[in-house]
Scaffold this motif. Structure first.
Motif, mmCIF file in Angstrom:
data_model
loop_
_atom_site.group_PDB
_atom_site.id
_atom_site.type_symbol
_atom_site.label_atom_id
_atom_site.label_comp_id
_atom_site.label_asym_id
_atom_site.label_seq_id
_atom_site.Cartn_x
_atom_site.Cartn_y
_atom_site.Cartn_z
ATOM 1 N N PRO A 270 0.785 -1.245 0.000
ATOM 2 C CA PRO A 270 0.000 0.000 0.000
ATOM 3 C C PRO A 270 0.812 1.288 0.000
ATOM 4 N N THR A 271 2.089 1.210 0.346
ATOM 5 C CA THR A 271 2.870 2.449 0.470
ATOM 6 C C THR A 271 4.072 2.533 -0.456
ATOM 7 N N SER A 272 4.290 1.543 -1.324
ATOM 8 C CA SER A 272 5.459 1.612 -2.197
ATOM 9 C C SER A 272 5.213 0.869 -3.498
ATOM 10 N N PHE A 273 5.946 1.297 -4.521
ATOM 11 C CA PHE A 273 5.897 0.629 -5.811
ATOM 12 C C PHE A 273 7.293 0.603 -6.413
ATOM 13 N N THR A 293 17.833 0.921 -14.022
ATOM 14 C CA THR A 293 17.800 0.856 -12.566
ATOM 15 C C THR A 293 16.383 0.561 -12.102
ATOM 16 N N VAL A 294 16.260 -0.352 -11.151
ATOM 17 C CA VAL A 294 14.975 -0.577 -10.490
ATOM 18 C C VAL A 294 14.939 0.283 -9.232
ATOM 19 N N THR A 301 5.008 9.931 -0.871
ATOM 20 C CA THR A 301 5.909 11.085 -0.975
ATOM 21 C C THR A 301 6.637 11.163 -2.313
ATOM 22 N N GLY A 302 6.713 10.046 -3.026
ATOM 23 C CA GLY A 302 7.476 10.026 -4.270
ATOM 24 C C GLY A 302 8.961 9.866 -4.065
ATOM 25 N N GLN A 303 9.410 9.743 -2.817
ATOM 26 C CA GLN A 303 10.832 9.594 -2.537
ATOM 27 C C GLN A 303 11.310 8.200 -2.945
ATOM 28 N N ILE A 304 12.510 8.143 -3.524
ATOM 29 C CA ILE A 304 13.128 6.861 -3.861
ATOM 30 C C ILE A 304 13.703 6.268 -2.583
ATOM 31 N N LEU A 305 13.196 5.101 -2.198
ATOM 32 C CA LEU A 305 13.623 4.461 -0.956
ATOM 33 C C LEU A 305 14.941 3.720 -1.138
ATOM 34 N N THR A 354 18.786 -6.032 -2.560
ATOM 35 C CA THR A 354 19.617 -5.882 -1.369
ATOM 36 C C THR A 354 20.978 -5.329 -1.781
ATOM 37 N N PRO A 355 21.633 -4.554 -0.915
ATOM 38 C CA PRO A 355 22.927 -3.967 -1.285
ATOM 39 C C PRO A 355 23.965 -5.036 -1.612
ATOM 40 N N VAL A 356 24.801 -4.764 -2.605
ATOM 41 C CA VAL A 356 25.889 -5.662 -2.985
ATOM 42 C C VAL A 356 27.150 -5.228 -2.253
ATOM 43 N N LEU A 357 27.832 -6.169 -1.610
ATOM 44 C CA LEU A 357 29.066 -5.854 -0.896
ATOM 45 C C LEU A 357 30.149 -5.435 -1.889
ATOM 46 N N PRO A 358 30.979 -4.457 -1.529
ATOM 47 C CA PRO A 358 32.043 -4.018 -2.433
ATOM 48 C C PRO A 358 32.940 -5.168 -2.884
#
Length: 600
Positions: A270-273, A293-294, A301-305, A354-358
């Motif tokens: 309900p709060t993100s797409f 980019t996804v 708010t339209g903010q990119i999470l 999920t973040p990719v480790l360096p």
């Protein structure tokens, strides 16, 4: 296989943990198991399947086939077709054009679908029933009979349903959106949500990808070409708005200065797409800066999470202010929010959120893309290159003469085009440039398929029409006698003796047909433009060597051979510099690799 057809629609089955993908080229539904991350046995359906919808029973999948007036009914437990939707009979003496279902979506009153002629239909049981449309919603006078919906230019009519089937959104290429309400079994709202005309002095050009749609849970929000709408189909103003009609996000583009085209959208909760954005390109000749980019976006708010780079771009490309019609539903995010699944240029892409480790991300060294023979920047179409860096892949050498585009768990793209790979190691990749590549500077991205990570720093390859370079191993130049032994100080070249010199970077050939990644033909041979070879200072006439042949080595990729003879008047020495000259371009005689030859 049907020419020009492709993967067209994507649905997620959270109960069975599967993805269903309409493959219109093979007349089947591809089934991807989310638990094993593998494709399983496909489901054969009707001709040219383009759109999918679940039934409210949780056991049935409807497949809209565009090869005729058919909708297949699939039992999801049996994983096979068990029936088909029946359409009303057409009188035999009436000439009608081919009409077929183009987009279908579920509702609590059964699937709703739109036909290629713009008529809207529904399914009752296994019977297709045409709708008479509400004229007050679809733009007619109160007493008018409205049966069709204009598709616009380009013609687009796409449907998306809320997860519970309460609402179905219809969006057209004319800039209109319509909302179906299951509680009353009718379309209740119709609005023009974007236009090519200026509004309040703000240019709101409908540009970019046209067709992506999504509907949030219980109708909390709707998405039409990246325009965020509320339950009354009014654009929602957000903090990221950039020149939108009525305060919504600019249609077909993501917000921000770059204004990236949005090729796909998907509701998450309900709060993100999610949206799949592509790099903005001024024209078809402009370099591709990334594969897309996804972005996960807050719907209030339209903010990119958060955002994650894709390994591959969308199937279609948009440039400048062009409009490109695309399939409406080509992106989903799994129930855990771990991965996004997108239909991209060559198939299904899995994009970790999920973040990719360096330590897991490939890194290409600055100026790390060089000619494989000279180790200098310039390379030529069809030539061989080396890419240097860290975490580039697992050690592996191509096992066949036809080169793969994935090797050692790695894929390399140049301007978003995969390169054929000859070998991969943690610090070096050897690859072939496309045979028909124009001169220019092109971004290169190294992608670890196994770790689902891509290099981030933009590193470019320099491509010129010719970039001749002689192969050297250590101090030994790749020049051989007739018996295959190397020309050395102890076994020098002699007058009139046949010699073979191996090189790369001699450019586009003519004669035998050559394709990227495939061995050069033996008949007819692939020949280069005229070549000159010099042993010694090219300014001296005695340095010129007789060239009998110059072309690609049959059975090899990107490897050129030049057949030579030393003339009577020649320069003698144990380490004469070798120079190849083609099209006014000479191979380097200084730098990290210096080819020399011994001549008696």
């Amino acid at each position: 296989v049907s020419g020009g057809e492709t993967l067209t629609d994507l649905l997620q089955d959270p109960v069975r943990q599967k993805l269903y993908i309409a493959n219109s080229g093979l007349n089947q539904i591809e089934v991807f198991d989310l638990k094993t991350q593998q494709f399983t046995t496909p489901i054969k359906v009707g001709q040219l399947p383009h759109s999918l919808a679940f039934a409210s029973d949780g056991f049935t999948l409807y497949v809209a086939n565009t090869g005729g007036e058919t909708i297949s009914v699939v039992d999801l437990d049996k994983q096979r077709v068990t029936g088909r939707v029946v359409f009303p009979a057409i009188p035999a003496n009436i000439a009608v054009g081919l009409n077929f279902a183009t987009s279908i979506a579920p509702s609590q009153r059964g699937p709703q679908f739109v036909m290629s002629d713009g008529t809207l239909w529904k399914i009752n049981g296994l019977q297709a029933v045409p709708r008479t449309l509400n004229p007050q919603v679809f733009g007619g006078t109160p007493t008018a009979v409205v049966r069709t919906v204009a598709g616009g230019t380009p013609s687009v009519r796409t449907l998306a349903a809320t997860p519970g089937g309460e609402y179905v959104l219809l969006v057209t290429g004319a800039g209109n959106a319509y909302l179906y309400d299951s509680s009353i079994d009718d379309f209740t709202v119709g609005k023009q949500i974007f236009t090519t005309a200026a509004v309040n002095g703000v240019a709101a050009t409908l540009a970019g990808f046209l067709g992506p749609v999504a509907a949030g849970p219980q109708g909390k929000y709707f998405l039409a070409n990246n325009t965020l709408l509320n339950s009354s189909l009014t654009p929602i103003a957000t903090s990221d708005d950039q020149g939108a009609v009525g305060g919504g996000i600019l249609p077909g583009r993501s917000p921000g200065a770059a204004s990236r085209p949005v090729s796909a959208v998907s509701a998450i909760n309900p709060t993100s797409f999610a949206r799949f954005t592509q790099p903005a390109r001024a024209n078809t000749a402009a370099a591709v800066t990334d594969a897309g980019t996804v972005e996960i976006v807050d719907s209030t708010t339209g903010q990119i999470l958060r955002a994650a780079p894709a390994l591959e771009s969308a199937p279609s490309t948009v440039t400048g202010t062009a409009r490109v019609a695309v399939n409406g539903r080509t992106l989903v995010v799994d129930s855990t929010g771990t991965n996004a699944y997108a239909l991209t240029a060559t198939g299904l892409s899995i994009i970790p959120l999920t973040p990719v480790l360096p330590a897991d991300r490939p890194v290409v060294s600055p100026n790390g893309i060089v000619n494989l023979a000279s180790y200098q920047a310039a390379s030529a179409p069809g030539g061989l290159v080396s890419i240097f860096g860290q975490n580039l892949g697992s050690p592996e050498v191509a096992a066949s003469k036809a080169l793969p585009i994935i090797l050692g768990g790695t894929c390399v793209t140049l301007n978003n085009q995969p390169l054929p790979l000859t070998s991969v190691s943690p610090n070096q990749i050897n690859a072939q440039l496309p045979t028909g590549l124009a001169a220019g500077r092109y971004p290169v991205v190294v992608r670890s398929i196994s770790k689902k990570a891509a290099s981030l720093t933009t590193v470019s390859a320099t491509v010129t029409k010719y970039a001749p370079a002689v192969f050297v191993s250590g101090t030994q130049s790749a020049i051989v006698h007739k018996d295959g032994s190397y020309v050395t100080k102890d076994h020098p070249a002699k007058r009139d003796e046949p010699l073979v010199l191996f090189a790369t970077g001699l450019g586009v050939t003519h004669g035998g047909a050559v394709t990227s990644g495939n061995p050069a033909p033996a008949s007819p041979l692939a020949l280069t433009d005229p070549v000159q070879v010099f042993f010694g200072d090219p300014r001296l006439s005695q340095a010129g060597i007789i060239v009998d042949f110059s072309g690609l080595v049959p059975g090899f990729v990107g490897l050129y051979q030049i057949n030579l003879r030393v003339p009577g008047a020649h320069i003698k020495g144990n380490a004469l510099p070798i120079t190849i000259k083609i099209g006014g371009v000479s191979s380097p005689t200084t730098g990290p690799v210096v080819p020399t030859v011994a001549v008696e």
